[in-house]
Write a protein that holds these residues in place. Structure first.
Motif, PDB file in Angstrom:
ATOM      1  N   PRO A  82     -16.181 107.566 -16.080  1.00 16.12           N
ATOM      2  CA  PRO A  82     -17.576 107.728 -16.501  1.00 16.12           C
ATOM      3  C   PRO A  82     -18.474 108.248 -15.388  1.00 16.12           C
ATOM      4  O   PRO A  82     -18.179 108.107 -14.202  1.00 16.12           O
ATOM      5  N   THR A  83     -19.584 108.820 -15.802  1.00 18.44           N
ATOM      6  CA  THR A  83     -20.667 109.117 -14.869  1.00 18.44           C
ATOM      7  C   THR A  83     -21.545 107.869 -14.808  1.00 18.44           C
ATOM      8  O   THR A  83     -22.070 107.414 -15.829  1.00 18.44           O
ATOM      9  N   ILE A  84     -21.691 107.312 -13.622  1.00 19.24           N
ATOM     10  CA  ILE A  84     -22.436 106.057 -13.458  1.00 19.24           C
ATOM     11  C   ILE A  84     -23.758 106.375 -12.772  1.00 19.24           C
ATOM     12  O   ILE A  84     -23.781 106.998 -11.711  1.00 19.24           O
ATOM     13  N   SER A  85     -24.867 105.953 -13.380  1.00 18.70           N
ATOM     14  CA  SER A  85     -26.194 106.252 -12.843  1.00 18.70           C
ATOM     15  C   SER A  85     -27.083 105.027 -12.939  1.00 18.70           C
ATOM     16  O   SER A  85     -26.628 103.941 -13.314  1.00 18.70           O
ATOM     17  N   ASP A  86     -28.358 105.223 -12.628  1.00 19.45           N
ATOM     18  CA  ASP A  86     -29.349 104.158 -12.695  1.00 19.45           C
ATOM     19  C   ASP A  86     -28.892 102.948 -11.881  1.00 19.45           C
ATOM     20  O   ASP A  86     -28.929 101.809 -12.352  1.00 19.45           O
ATOM     21  N   GLU A  87     -28.443 103.228 -10.649  1.00 20.34           N
ATOM     22  CA  GLU A  87     -27.999 102.165  -9.727  1.00 20.34           C
ATOM     23  C   GLU A  87     -26.899 101.305 -10.330  1.00 20.34           C
ATOM     24  O   GLU A  87     -26.869 100.089 -10.150  1.00 20.34           O
ATOM     25  N   GLY A  88     -25.991 101.936 -11.055  1.00 19.48           N
ATOM     26  CA  GLY A  88     -24.844 101.225 -11.602  1.00 19.48           C
ATOM     27  C   GLY A  88     -25.080 100.577 -12.950  1.00 19.48           C
ATOM     28  O   GLY A  88     -24.223  99.827 -13.421  1.00 19.48           O
ATOM     29  N   LYS A  89     -26.185 100.880 -13.613  1.00 19.48           N
ATOM     30  CA  LYS A  89     -26.501 100.226 -14.884  1.00 19.48           C
ATOM     31  C   LYS A  89     -26.243 101.100 -16.111  1.00 19.48           C
ATOM     32  O   LYS A  89     -26.337 100.610 -17.237  1.00 19.48           O
TER      33      LYS A  89
END
Length: 511
Positions: A82-89
């Motif tokens: 996955p693409t993980i964003s928003d500080e891991g959220k």
């Protein structure tokens, strides 16, 4: 990230043929009979954490991710990590195209969303995760987005496991509870299930597998076999005789003391080293073991060295070890293991019983003879617990009944099980507040929250020591030690990689 932590491969065999003959080319066709320890309690992989259910159902159903031969997380139904964003959220998961269910319908993003929502409500590990998930949605037809309240490092490992599993179902079936039809995307589909006789799986000709080479549970899943039949054989002696006579293509979970007998029979022994750890699970919700002092008295009274010797015989098949992971594993730590005494501590056990004001209530231990080593450990445990002052009753049940009855806190105080060394500690059932045992405490939540919310791999290893310490202090479980497992395989069966949950895609029969 997490995947890089899983350095200890369990996919090794220490007891195959001494001289390997040249391997012939795989051939298509044939039927294999696989002897298993009994009738599974269900074929719904979300509804059960048992290895038996996971072993069978992984051929029918698939998850978004899985584990390769080094226990690294790799895509299965997902197209990529996955693409993980928003500080891991926020996790944006791309989906593979061209995947179809066994009824011929295409897998859609809506199917994936509905399946993950079912997993949140039904699976024990899904319920554990649901408290942290704010939304599961499909931004488009080719992706799914999971939004979390806070960073949660074990998410991908939980989405990869094959029991209490986040399998993908058609949207209509995802609404079923209990599951009454079993339509997956896997290489084999369910043709017939005759309880206590066999579970018949046949090749799914529309299977759209991954390209490339096999990689443990990941990579290509070749469909050489026409049919796989899982045959319940509850009596361990019958399984031994079946292996010696060559009645089955594969025999799972054999008593290790039968090793020499198997070695001289028609099938060849397969040893998985290390396999995992036997465990006594305590009922912390109600009954006699809801009292912490009682659980600590049990911890002190048990003699792991004697229990392991009775269960596995030769020291070649066990190791006395109180750490949750063995030496050499990235998760190994001695933190909190001072309470684990190889020879027990009877004086401490009796003192703790007095402090607990124990009044002679019966300590009910659920066990099964289908896993003979469970039963042998139960017998030794009973003797030591009675010597400490407990009144003990062994309740010996069929494994399917035990896995159902452990969900009722009124029916037991301890049940005996085992687990492989899972690639992330958060995959262990004891981490879930809703798993049978129902362990909840402020110390648990503080240690586990810090561990699960940390995304830095090195820091997570250090934080795991705090979780292990709390486990040893509050005794929701008692880890007995480490053990190796024994199975048997027919010489004509090729392409099987020894694994905690044996799988038979990529397997074939030599002519």
């Amino acid at each position: 990230m997490l995947a890089k932590l899983a350095l200890l491969s369990l996919f090794i065999t220490t007891s195959m043929s001494a001289v390997a003959a040249p391997t012939p080319m795989p051939e298509k066709g044939g039927v294999i009979n696989v002897a298993i320890i009994g009738e599974p309690p269900t074929l719904d992989p979300m509804a059960s954490t048992t290895d038996l259910v996971g072993t069978i159902s992984q051929h029918i159903f698939e998850t978004l991710y899985t584990f390769d031969a080094r226990w690294q997380i790799v895509p299965l139904l997902a197209d990529a990590l996955p693409t993980i964003s928003d500080e891991g959220k926020t996790y944006l998961i791309p989906l593979r195209k061209g995947v179809t269910f066994h009824d011929g319908s295409p897998m859609t993003a809506q199917d994936v969303v509905a399946s993950l929502q079912r997993w949140e409500s039904i699976a024990s590990r899904g319920r554990q995760t649901a408290t942290l998930i704010t939304d599961i949605s499909a931004p488009d037809e080719n992706s799914v987005k999971i939004t979390l309240k806070t960073p949660y490092a074990p998410l991908l490992a939980l989405l990869s496991l094959n029991n209490s599993a986040a399998v993908i179902l058609p949207q209509a079936e995802a609404k079923q509870n209990p599951l009454t039809t079993f339509t997956g995307t896997g290489p084999y589909q369910l043709k017939a299930h005759k309880p206590d006789q066999y579970i018949q799986l046949v090749r799914y000709d529309g299977y759209h597998g991954r390209e490339g080479e096999p990689q443990g549970y990941g990579g290509a899943r070749k469909q050489y076999l026409d049919e796989i039949r899982f045959v319940p054989v509850p009596d361990p002696n019958t399984r031994i005789e079946g292996a010696v006579s060559g009645q089955f293509s594969y025999v799972d979970s054999l008593p290790v003391e039968s090793f020499n007998r198997i070695k001289s029979g028609k099938d060849r022994p397969v040893v998985l080293k290390p396999m995992g750890w036997p465990v006594f699970v305590m009922n912390t919700k109600q009954g006699v073991t809801a009292n912490l002092k009682i659980r600590q008295a049990i911890q002190a009274a048990l003699v792991p060295q004697d229990m392991l010797a009775a269960a596995f015989g030769s020291p070649e098949f066990f190791e006395v070890d109180g750490a949750m992971y063995p030496k050499g594993n990235i998760w190994h730590t001695e933190a909190g293991t001072e309470a684990y005494k190889p020879a027990g501590d009877m004086a401490k056990a009796q003192s703790l019983l007095r402090e607990a004001n124990y009044q002679g209530q019966t300590l009910r231990i659920l066990t099964s003879r289908q896993y003979e080593f469970h039963y042998k450990m139960a017998q030794v445990a009973q003797a030591y617990l009675e010597a400490a002052g407990f009144k003990v009753k062994l309740d010996v049940q069929e494994w399917a009944s035990l896995t159902q009855n452990r969900a009722n806190p009124e029916k037991w105080d301890i049940y005996i099980s085992h687990s492989p060394f899972l690639p992330d500690p958060s995959l262990s059932g004891v981490m879930s507040d809703t798993s049978p045992g129902w362990w909840t405490s402020d110390k648990k939540h503080a240690a586990l929250t810090a561990f699960n919310s940390e995304t830095d791999a090195t820091k997570r290893v250090a934080l795991w020591a705090n979780v292990q310490t709390v486990i040893n202090e509050e005794v929701p479980i008692y880890k007995v030690g480490n053990f190796n497992s024994l199975s048997a395989q027919a010489p004509v069966l090729q392409g099987v990689t020894p694994a905690p949950w044996p799988y038979f895609w990529n397997a074939w029969l030599a002519k």
